[in-house]
Design a protein around this motif. Structure first.
Motif, short mmCIF file in Angstrom:
data_model
loop_
_atom_site.label_atom_id
_atom_site.label_comp_id
_atom_site.label_asym_id
_atom_site.label_seq_id
_atom_site.Cartn_x
_atom_site.Cartn_y
_atom_site.Cartn_z
N LEU A 110 0.84 -1.19 0.00
CA LEU A 110 0.00 0.00 0.00
C LEU A 110 0.88 1.24 0.00
CD1 LEU A 110 -2.88 1.21 0.23
CD2 LEU A 110 -2.56 1.18 2.72
N VAL A 111 0.71 2.09 -0.99
CA VAL A 111 1.49 3.33 -1.10
C VAL A 111 0.76 4.48 -0.39
CG1 VAL A 111 2.46 5.03 -2.69
CG2 VAL A 111 2.52 2.60 -3.28
N ALA A 112 -0.54 4.59 -0.61
CA ALA A 112 -1.33 5.63 0.03
C ALA A 112 -2.80 5.25 -0.06
CB ALA A 112 -1.10 6.99 -0.61
N GLU A 113 -3.56 5.54 1.00
CA GLU A 113 -5.00 5.31 1.00
C GLU A 113 -5.71 6.64 1.18
OE1 GLU A 113 -8.53 2.61 3.03
OE2 GLU A 113 -6.49 2.54 3.85
N PHE A 114 -6.51 7.02 0.22
CA PHE A 114 -7.24 8.28 0.25
C PHE A 114 -8.68 8.02 0.67
CE2 PHE A 114 -3.63 9.18 -2.36
CZ PHE A 114 -3.36 10.53 -2.19
N GLY A 120 -15.88 16.33 -3.72
CA GLY A 120 -15.07 15.62 -4.70
C GLY A 120 -13.60 15.53 -4.33
N THR A 121 -13.31 15.52 -3.02
CA THR A 121 -11.92 15.49 -2.54
C THR A 121 -11.69 14.28 -1.65
OG1 THR A 121 -11.76 17.91 -2.61
CG2 THR A 121 -10.15 16.75 -1.26
N TRP A 122 -10.58 13.59 -1.86
CA TRP A 122 -10.14 12.50 -1.00
C TRP A 122 -8.83 12.92 -0.33
CZ3 TRP A 122 -13.33 11.96 -4.93
CH2 TRP A 122 -14.28 10.94 -4.94
N GLU A 123 -8.56 12.42 0.86
CA GLU A 123 -7.39 12.86 1.64
C GLU A 123 -6.60 11.68 2.17
OE1 GLU A 123 -6.60 15.29 5.82
OE2 GLU A 123 -8.37 15.77 4.61
N ALA A 124 -5.27 11.80 2.16
CA ALA A 124 -4.39 10.74 2.69
C ALA A 124 -3.30 11.36 3.54
CB ALA A 124 -3.78 9.93 1.56
N LEU A 125 -2.99 10.71 4.65
CA LEU A 125 -1.87 11.11 5.51
C LEU A 125 -0.81 10.03 5.43
CD1 LEU A 125 -0.50 12.83 7.66
CD2 LEU A 125 -1.82 11.58 9.39
N GLY A 130 3.53 13.56 4.91
CA GLY A 130 2.61 14.69 4.96
C GLY A 130 1.23 14.33 4.46
N VAL A 131 0.41 15.36 4.28
CA VAL A 131 -0.97 15.20 3.83
C VAL A 131 -1.03 15.44 2.32
CG1 VAL A 131 -3.33 16.10 3.99
CG2 VAL A 131 -1.90 15.90 6.04
N TYR A 132 -1.81 14.59 1.64
CA TYR A 132 -2.00 14.73 0.20
C TYR A 132 -3.49 14.64 -0.11
CZ TYR A 132 3.02 14.10 -0.23
OH TYR A 132 4.38 14.26 -0.12
N PHE A 133 -3.85 15.24 -1.24
CA PHE A 133 -5.25 15.26 -1.64
C PHE A 133 -5.40 14.68 -3.04
CE2 PHE A 133 -4.83 18.65 1.48
CZ PHE A 133 -5.90 18.38 2.32
N PRO A 230 -4.57 18.79 8.92
CA PRO A 230 -5.00 18.53 10.29
C PRO A 230 -3.85 18.02 11.14
CG PRO A 230 -5.75 16.79 8.83
CD PRO A 230 -5.16 17.86 7.96
N GLY A 231 -3.90 18.32 12.43
CA GLY A 231 -2.86 17.85 13.33
C GLY A 231 -1.62 18.71 13.33
N ASP A 232 -1.60 19.76 12.52
CA ASP A 232 -0.45 20.65 12.46
C ASP A 232 -0.68 21.81 13.42
OD1 ASP A 232 1.77 22.10 11.81
OD2 ASP A 232 1.02 22.80 9.88
N GLY A 233 -0.26 21.65 14.69
CA GLY A 233 -0.49 22.68 15.69
C GLY A 233 -1.93 22.69 16.16
N GLU A 234 -2.37 23.83 16.76
CA GLU A 234 -3.72 23.95 17.25
C GLU A 234 -4.72 24.04 16.10
OE1 GLU A 234 -4.80 23.82 20.29
OE2 GLU A 234 -2.80 23.56 21.16
N PRO A 235 -5.92 23.44 16.28
CA PRO A 235 -6.94 23.58 15.23
C PRO A 235 -7.41 25.02 15.16
CG PRO A 235 -7.86 22.55 17.21
CD PRO A 235 -6.37 22.63 17.42
#
Length: 241
Positions: A110-114, A120-125, A130-133, A230-235
């Motif tokens: 598995l390389v990345a799971e979005f 119409g957006t999927w997100e992977a950490l 880092g975070v990718y869309f 998300p998760g980068d410092g305070e929300p």
């Protein structure tokens, strides 16, 4: 009561049971096959980094690869690897739980799971990366204009508890940015950042300083905006007062 009547009733019940069971089974929804799920997700996408300044156009198809467990992907590997490094490992994809999109390597790793988000957006950490869309332009929200966002906004770390009032104006500040003003009472962290302009970029909202540094916000279903990744410092959230 005739002695044979209970036997007749029992026989009728036994004959009716299979028909009832068959009817119930027919009413149960059928789970889509992996091929059907792949066909529903197959389309042209844009793979981007969190800042949106690195973009890799990618097409996920519905044609099964050898073995049938994964499906074909097509993209310019050389060009994409130069902007999004891990894309060089992608050779196939498969639908995952909840309409997620899983990219895999030649050895099946598995390389990345979005996971599916909104608009119409999927997100992977990716751990340590880092975070990718993954964005489907056909399903993406209609373009938002700067004029749609002009006005007062509350900046908050916790919903309902503003730490600063922000005024987004439609007055140009150069380089596709617009002037921003802070309210009289703001948290020290916002004053230290000192954003004085804002802009829209790829559907995201940026609060910027004169040096071009700043915070990136993604649109939420309720019309507000939340700082990403998300998760980068305070929300941080931007909502209309």
């Amino acid at each position: 009561m005739p002695r044979f009547l209970p036997c007749v009733l029992a026989l009728l019940a036994a004959l009716a049971a299979p028909a009832w069971a068959q009817e119930t089974a027919e009413e149960a929804p059928r789970e889509p096959t992996p091929a059907e799920r792949a066909a529903a997700l197959a389309d042209s996408y844009q793979l981007t980094n969190a800042d949106g300044d690195h973009v890799c156009p990618i097409v996920i198809g519905a044609k099964p690869r050898k073995g049938g467990a994964t499906f074909e992907v097509s993209f310019d590997k050389a060009a994409c690897a130069a902007t999004i490094l891990f894309s060089a490992d992608i050779t196939a994809w498969a639908p995952g739980p909840g309409d997620s999109i899983r990219f895999s390597s030649p050895d099946g790793r598995l390389v990345a799971e979005f996971t599916e988000g909104i608009g119409g957006t999927w997100e992977a950490l990716r751990e340590g990366d880092g975070v990718y869309f993954l964005v489907n332009p056909r399903l993406a929200d209609p373009a938002i204009r700067p004029a749609d966002l002009a006005g007062a906004w509350d900046l908050a770390e916790t919903a309902g508890t503003p730490i600063c009032r922000v005024e987004l104006t439609d007055q140009p500040a150069g380089s596709d940015t617009f002037k921003l003003t802070l309210g009289n009472v703001c948290a020290a962290s916002v004053i230290a950042l000192a954003p004085d302009r804002w802009r829209l970029d790829g559907g995201d909202l940026w609060l910027l300083t004169a040096k071009g540094e700043g915070l990136r916000f993604a649109r939420q279903e309720d019309g507000g905006w939340e700082k990403v990744p998300p998760g980068d410092g305070e929300p941080l959230m931007l909502t209309r007062p």
